[in-house]
Scaffold this motif. Structure first.
Motif, PDB file in Angstrom:
ATOM      1  N   LYS A 103       5.728  12.076  95.326  1.00 34.76           N
ATOM      2  CA  LYS A 103       6.251  13.421  95.598  1.00 34.76           C
ATOM      3  C   LYS A 103       6.394  14.244  94.325  1.00 34.76           C
ATOM      4  CE  LYS A 103       8.196  12.777 100.001  1.00 34.76           C
ATOM      5  NZ  LYS A 103       9.074  13.311 100.972  1.00 34.76           N
ATOM      6  N   PHE A 104       5.746  13.834  93.256  1.00 33.75           N
ATOM      7  CA  PHE A 104       5.857  14.498  91.964  1.00 33.75           C
ATOM      8  C   PHE A 104       5.580  15.996  92.065  1.00 33.75           C
ATOM      9  CE2 PHE A 104       3.964  15.933  87.955  1.00 33.75           C
ATOM     10  CZ  PHE A 104       5.026  15.686  87.103  1.00 33.75           C
ATOM     11  N   ARG A 105       4.616  16.387  92.833  1.00 31.02           N
ATOM     12  CA  ARG A 105       4.238  17.806  92.927  1.00 31.02           C
ATOM     13  C   ARG A 105       5.265  18.646  93.694  1.00 31.02           C
ATOM     14  NH1 ARG A 105      -0.629  18.964  90.955  1.00 31.02           N
ATOM     15  NH2 ARG A 105      -2.111  17.289  90.726  1.00 31.02           N
ATOM     16  N   ASN A 106       6.143  18.014  94.468  1.00 31.93           N
ATOM     17  CA  ASN A 106       7.115  18.739  95.297  1.00 31.93           C
ATOM     18  C   ASN A 106       8.411  19.074  94.561  1.00 31.93           C
ATOM     19  OD1 ASN A 106       5.212  18.200  97.198  1.00 31.93           O
ATOM     20  ND2 ASN A 106       6.414  16.748  98.358  1.00 31.93           N
ATOM     21  N   ARG A 107       8.514  18.740  93.298  1.00 34.79           N
ATOM     22  CA  ARG A 107       9.782  18.875  92.585  1.00 34.79           C
ATOM     23  C   ARG A 107      10.137  20.341  92.332  1.00 34.79           C
ATOM     24  NH1 ARG A 107       5.786  18.488  89.218  1.00 34.79           N
ATOM     25  NH2 ARG A 107       5.875  19.205  87.080  1.00 34.79           N
ATOM     26  N   LYS A 108      11.457  20.593  92.222  1.00 36.14           N
ATOM     27  CA  LYS A 108      11.966  21.919  91.838  1.00 36.14           C
ATOM     28  C   LYS A 108      12.638  21.759  90.491  1.00 36.14           C
ATOM     29  CE  LYS A 108      13.133  23.249  96.540  1.00 36.14           C
ATOM     30  NZ  LYS A 108      14.231  23.490  97.448  1.00 36.14           N
ATOM     31  N   LYS A 109      12.530  22.767  89.645  1.00 33.62           N
ATOM     32  CA  LYS A 109      13.125  22.651  88.318  1.00 33.62           C
ATOM     33  C   LYS A 109      14.430  23.426  88.187  1.00 33.62           C
ATOM     34  CE  LYS A 109       9.043  21.401  85.818  1.00 33.62           C
ATOM     35  NZ  LYS A 109       8.216  21.588  84.680  1.00 33.62           N
ATOM     36  N   THR A 110      14.518  24.555  88.835  1.00 40.51           N
ATOM     37  CA  THR A 110      15.739  25.354  88.727  1.00 40.51           C
ATOM     38  C   THR A 110      16.050  26.010  90.075  1.00 40.51           C
ATOM     39  OG1 THR A 110      14.480  27.293  88.038  1.00 40.51           O
ATOM     40  CG2 THR A 110      15.418  25.924  86.275  1.00 40.51           C
ATOM     41  N   ILE A 111      17.267  26.480  90.179  1.00 35.52           N
ATOM     42  CA  ILE A 111      17.673  27.284  91.328  1.00 35.52           C
ATOM     43  C   ILE A 111      17.860  28.687  90.764  1.00 35.52           C
ATOM     44  CG2 ILE A 111      19.404  27.613  93.122  1.00 35.52           C
ATOM     45  CD1 ILE A 111      20.150  24.648  92.725  1.00 35.52           C
ATOM     46  N   LYS A 112      17.037  29.617  91.179  1.00 33.87           N
ATOM     47  CA  LYS A 112      17.032  30.952  90.568  1.00 33.87           C
ATOM     48  C   LYS A 112      18.400  31.623  90.576  1.00 33.87           C
ATOM     49  CE  LYS A 112      12.183  31.701  91.249  1.00 33.87           C
ATOM     50  NZ  LYS A 112      11.178  31.978  92.194  1.00 33.87           N
ATOM     51  N   SER A 113      19.155  31.442  91.660  1.00 36.11           N
ATOM     52  CA  SER A 113      20.451  32.113  91.754  1.00 36.11           C
ATOM     53  C   SER A 113      21.540  31.400  90.941  1.00 36.11           C
ATOM     54  CB  SER A 113      20.876  32.229  93.217  1.00 36.11           C
ATOM     55  OG  SER A 113      21.000  30.933  93.768  1.00 36.11           O
ATOM     56  N   LEU A 114      21.262  30.198  90.430  1.00 32.78           N
ATOM     57  CA  LEU A 114      22.234  29.439  89.651  1.00 32.78           C
ATOM     58  C   LEU A 114      21.590  29.013  88.328  1.00 32.78           C
ATOM     59  CD1 LEU A 114      23.493  27.318  92.648  1.00 32.78           C
ATOM     60  CD2 LEU A 114      24.749  29.156  91.546  1.00 32.78           C
ATOM     61  N   PRO A 115      21.513  29.926  87.386  1.00 28.64           N
ATOM     62  CA  PRO A 115      20.776  29.641  86.144  1.00 28.64           C
ATOM     63  C   PRO A 115      21.385  28.531  85.279  1.00 28.64           C
ATOM     64  CG  PRO A 115      21.935  31.729  85.994  1.00 28.64           C
ATOM     65  CD  PRO A 115      22.081  31.256  87.400  1.00 28.64           C
ATOM     66  N   ASN A 116      22.654  28.195  85.454  1.00 28.70           N
ATOM     67  CA  ASN A 116      23.271  27.138  84.641  1.00 28.70           C
ATOM     68  C   ASN A 116      23.031  25.735  85.183  1.00 28.70           C
ATOM     69  OD1 ASN A 116      24.206  29.057  82.939  1.00 28.70           O
ATOM     70  ND2 ASN A 116      26.319  28.960  83.593  1.00 28.70           N
ATOM     71  N   ALA A 169      29.040  24.938  87.440  1.00 30.98           N
ATOM     72  CA  ALA A 169      28.015  25.755  86.780  1.00 30.98           C
ATOM     73  C   ALA A 169      28.519  27.149  86.414  1.00 30.98           C
ATOM     74  CB  ALA A 169      26.782  25.859  87.665  1.00 30.98           C
ATOM     75  N   LYS A 170      29.665  27.542  86.942  1.00 30.27           N
ATOM     76  CA  LYS A 170      30.242  28.836  86.541  1.00 30.27           C
ATOM     77  C   LYS A 170      30.728  28.792  85.100  1.00 30.27           C
ATOM     78  CE  LYS A 170      31.562  30.228  91.167  1.00 30.27           C
ATOM     79  NZ  LYS A 170      32.615  30.540  92.105  1.00 30.27           N
ATOM     80  N   ASP A 171      31.130  27.604  84.629  1.00 27.99           N
ATOM     81  CA  ASP A 171      31.690  27.467  83.284  1.00 27.99           C
ATOM     82  C   ASP A 171      30.861  26.595  82.345  1.00 27.99           C
ATOM     83  OD1 ASP A 171      34.027  28.951  84.034  1.00 27.99           O
ATOM     84  OD2 ASP A 171      34.759  27.157  85.047  1.00 27.99           O
ATOM     85  N   TYR A 172      29.932  25.808  82.901  1.00 31.21           N
ATOM     86  CA  TYR A 172      29.211  24.821  82.091  1.00 31.21           C
ATOM     87  C   TYR A 172      27.728  24.828  82.430  1.00 31.21           C
ATOM     88  CZ  TYR A 172      34.004  23.088  81.907  1.00 31.21           C
ATOM     89  OH  TYR A 172      35.358  23.000  81.767  1.00 31.21           O
ATOM     90  N   ASN A 173      26.937  24.291  81.530  1.00 35.60           N
ATOM     91  CA  ASN A 173      25.538  23.990  81.840  1.00 35.60           C
ATOM     92  C   ASN A 173      25.526  22.628  82.521  1.00 35.60           C
ATOM     93  OD1 ASN A 173      24.372  26.306  80.677  1.00 35.60           O
ATOM     94  ND2 ASN A 173      24.608  25.403  78.658  1.00 35.60           N
ATOM     95  N   VAL A 174      24.813  22.532  83.637  1.00 33.09           N
ATOM     96  CA  VAL A 174      24.836  21.319  84.444  1.00 33.09           C
ATOM     97  C   VAL A 174      23.412  20.801  84.654  1.00 33.09           C
ATOM     98  CG1 VAL A 174      25.409  20.358  86.721  1.00 33.09           C
ATOM     99  CG2 VAL A 174      26.903  22.080  85.690  1.00 33.09           C
ATOM    100  N   TYR A 175      23.236  19.521  84.390  1.00 31.04           N
ATOM    101  CA  TYR A 175      22.021  18.817  84.802  1.00 31.04           C
ATOM    102  C   TYR A 175      22.366  18.153  86.125  1.00 31.04           C
ATOM    103  CZ  TYR A 175      20.231  19.093  79.999  1.00 31.04           C
ATOM    104  OH  TYR A 175      19.788  19.521  78.787  1.00 31.04           O
TER     105      TYR A 175
END
Length: 192
Positions: free
Chosen positions: A27-40, A11-17
């Motif tokens: 568990k649909f409601r428990n999902r996370k979409k991003t990690i704030k400290s790792l925007p890529n 993620a330092k060099d690329y966008n990563v899914y």
């Protein structure tokens, strides 16, 4: 986990899914979409609706998995990194991507029921055959997969010691020794 360290580095060099391990649909409601400290890094949650016990329900789950990816992931990706051989079917959707098959455990040697073991072996062989590159974590796996010649790279497991350092030592005031284990526990590896 080793693959998570790879993702953070990439993620330092690329966008990563990053497709997380499959969750039960409730568990649909428990999902996370991003990690704030790792925007890529975009976290992708995929849900399983039926048990994989039967051929037809496994195929329905595979179809639903691919549909969920279609909604959440770009149509074109450059590199597809598969760590779970049971997700072999994802390559069809991204067949033009460079495929890396990352083998962190030899699941073909586990004590699964006969039918499940046959499926695991078939999926593993299929991915080894079609992968552009195979990454293994041990000398034993490297030797096992040496039939694929120059496609195999050994990247051993390790620890990022700095990641686990604390600024302050906490005295828990416990007289007995304390054991800490990080990782997954499987009946095949531990005699409970």
């Amino acid at each position: 986990r080793r693959n998570q360290f790879f993702v953070v580095r990439m993620a330092k060099d690329y966008n990563v899914y990053y497709v997380q391990p499959v969750l039960p649909f409730y568990k649909f409601r428990n999902r996370k979409k991003t990690i704030k400290s790792l925007p890529n890094i975009k976290l992708i949650s995929v849900y399983k609706f039926f048990p994989d016990k039967f051929f037809i329900t496994r195929k329905i789950n595979e179809l639903l998995y691919k549909v969920q990816l279609s909604i959440k992931v770009a149509r074109k990706i450059d590199v597809l990194w598969i760590n779970d051989q049971n997700k072999y079917f994802v390559h069809k959707k991204y067949s033009k991507s460079y495929l890396i098959y990352d083998i962190t455990d030899d699941w073909t040697k586990m004590n699964f029921p006969k039918k499940e073991l046959a499926f695991v072996k078939s999926a593993d062989k299929f991915l080894c055959d079609i992968a552009d590159h195979i990454v293994v974590c041990s000398k034993t796996l490297e030797e096992t997969k040496n039939i694929y010649h120059n496609k195999v790279s050994l990247i051993k497991n390790g620890v990022d010691f700095d990641h686990y350092q604390c600024e302050k030592i906490i005295d828990l005031k416990i007289n007995k020794p304390i054991l800490m284990y990080t990782g997954s526990v499987h009946a095949e590896r531990v005699d409970f």
